[in-house]
Write a protein that holds these residues in place. Sequence first.
Motif, PDB file in Angstrom:
ATOM      1  N   SER B  60      -8.445  -8.535 -74.710  1.00  0.00           N
ATOM      2  CA  SER B  60      -7.230  -8.277 -73.929  1.00  0.00           C
ATOM      3  C   SER B  60      -7.144  -7.081 -72.953  1.00  0.00           C
ATOM      4  N   LYS B  61      -7.726  -5.953 -73.627  1.00  0.00           N
ATOM      5  CA  LYS B  61      -7.850  -5.101 -72.496  1.00  0.00           C
ATOM      6  C   LYS B  61      -8.818  -5.168 -71.455  1.00  0.00           C
ATOM      7  N   LEU B  62      -9.981  -5.831 -71.742  1.00  0.00           N
ATOM      8  CA  LEU B  62     -11.203  -6.111 -70.790  1.00  0.00           C
ATOM      9  C   LEU B  62     -10.719  -6.912 -69.775  1.00  0.00           C
ATOM     10  N   GLU B  63     -10.027  -8.230 -70.170  1.00  0.00           N
ATOM     11  CA  GLU B  63      -9.116  -9.102 -69.469  1.00  0.00           C
ATOM     12  C   GLU B  63      -8.517  -8.510 -68.625  1.00  0.00           C
ATOM     13  N   SER B  64      -7.564  -7.613 -68.789  1.00  0.00           N
ATOM     14  CA  SER B  64      -6.694  -6.994 -68.078  1.00  0.00           C
ATOM     15  C   SER B  64      -7.193  -5.835 -67.227  1.00  0.00           C
ATOM     16  N   ASN B  65      -8.122  -5.151 -67.558  1.00  0.00           N
ATOM     17  CA  ASN B  65      -9.024  -4.528 -66.640  1.00  0.00           C
ATOM     18  C   ASN B  65      -9.736  -5.273 -65.536  1.00  0.00           C
ATOM     19  N   LEU B  66     -10.206  -6.618 -65.852  1.00  0.00           N
ATOM     20  CA  LEU B  66     -10.959  -7.420 -64.983  1.00  0.00           C
ATOM     21  C   LEU B  66      -9.944  -7.644 -63.659  1.00  0.00           C
ATOM     22  N   SER B  67      -8.843  -8.236 -64.320  1.00  0.00           N
ATOM     23  CA  SER B  67      -7.801  -8.643 -63.248  1.00  0.00           C
ATOM     24  C   SER B  67      -7.339  -7.538 -62.407  1.00  0.00           C
ATOM     25  N   GLN B  68      -7.517  -6.357 -62.718  1.00  0.00           N
ATOM     26  CA  GLN B  68      -7.029  -5.555 -61.779  1.00  0.00           C
ATOM     27  C   GLN B  68      -8.279  -4.693 -60.810  1.00  0.00           C
ATOM     28  N   LEU B  69      -9.509  -5.388 -61.098  1.00  0.00           N
ATOM     29  CA  LEU B  69     -10.512  -4.814 -60.270  1.00  0.00           C
ATOM     30  C   LEU B  69     -10.605  -5.461 -58.892  1.00  0.00           C
ATOM     31  N   PHE B  70      -9.571  -6.269 -58.432  1.00  0.00           N
ATOM     32  CA  PHE B  70      -9.919  -6.707 -57.291  1.00  0.00           C
ATOM     33  C   PHE B  70      -9.107  -6.141 -56.315  1.00  0.00           C
ATOM     34  N   ASN B  71      -8.501  -5.016 -56.497  1.00  0.00           N
ATOM     35  CA  ASN B  71      -7.578  -4.328 -55.686  1.00  0.00           C
ATOM     36  C   ASN B  71      -8.329  -2.929 -55.731  1.00  0.00           C
TER      37      ASN B  71
END
Lengths: 234, 216
Positions: B60-71
Amino acid sequence: MQKFKLVNLGVGVLCGLLISFNWGVELPHNSLGNEAEAMETLLSDYISEQVYLQTRIEILRDEIEDAENEIEIQGDEVSLSTLEELRKDIGLGKVSGAGIEVVVDNGRNVGRSGEGMAVNLVQASDLRDVVNALYSGGAEAISINGRRLITSSTINSVGSNILVNGVGISAPYNVEAIGNIDTMLSRIEDRTLLASFYTKVLNANIRLMVEIHDRISINEYNGELKSDLINIIN
Amino acid sequence: MTQRTITMLVVSILLGMLIVSQVKTFELINSTLARENTDNIFQQLKILKGKNDALRQEVSKLESNLSQLFNKESALAIVKSEINELMKLEGQVGVFGEGVVITFDGNIGSELMTDMLNELFNAGAQSVTINGLRHTTTTAGFDLLPNRQIFYAGQILTPPITFAGIGDSKKIMEILDSQGGIISRIKDSNKDMAIQVEARSVIQMGSTTQNSAFVD
């Protein structure tokens, strides 16, 4: 004459008792009978889930690394090269180099369940001792049956299984280590440091084979990293 | 030499061999089982279930991190938090948190030291020190000196040997102190040694270049 017969009789009875006792002894093993069989099913479910989750973690970490490289973040406080270096140090990167392979296997004629004898099985403690010896010999990266170890990795027995990083592995156990070959070999051959381990090896309870390799590749760690209860001192 | 004497000799040798064989077998079984927690498979399964929960949280943590890496802005925060996490785990910064301190009033040997460390992490410790020395990838490995002293992280460990672990103190205490757990197994093989296990509200650990201390 009478006294001699009595002594003979006593010695004979004692012999008989010892033989019967030896034959009658059910050597303890890791299985706890029927209850353990039910637990094995549960354990198998946990392990299957872990394999899936660890594969997912591996994929996500790769995707994160790619995304970070594309953004080209650079600032005073953060640097991707620092992050990359830390990841490598922790064990989140694949590494290769010269090293040794230590193969530890169960003794001959032994089964893991049923009448299998604990003394002829490789125990989690045997693998922990080997790993400790390799670290004390300066190993920079270690894996067991392809599972990368990090500082907080655990090697445990659960039921009749050995778990590395919580994932079940089976014999033979291939412990691969990258580092200074001479110092690692000297620790692996140290019969004082590995006293219990060598007692079992010399009694042929377990089997040991050590090989030197010019190149060993060790995969990245694909388990969880927990640090939510650790706070940085400012 | 009479036939009777020869018989006696053979029987005596056989008896001696049986006794030695029996003693050796029991010693080996005891030493093997003393280091494994075979008594409490339920406790071990509970730990395993906890590990699966931790893996799910990591996903979950990695998925959340990944989703924020496009900004770019949020990506900066993610990278900073990743660096902090890895620095904490690698011992590059001083840290504190609740945890458990275990003190052995004597030398328990490199094998039991290895077992103790394994059990601390197994019970959920997130960072560990041994006699104040932070356990990291560069310090791992207990070596044995010729006089049976333990050499660790470039230092000789002298008793008392103190393990400190930051983590959920209640959970760690429950696992370490359980029936058949590591503490009872170490007590069984070191009957005269005083062993103290205590939960601490704050444990402070220095970085790999600093000393550590315990603060209540």
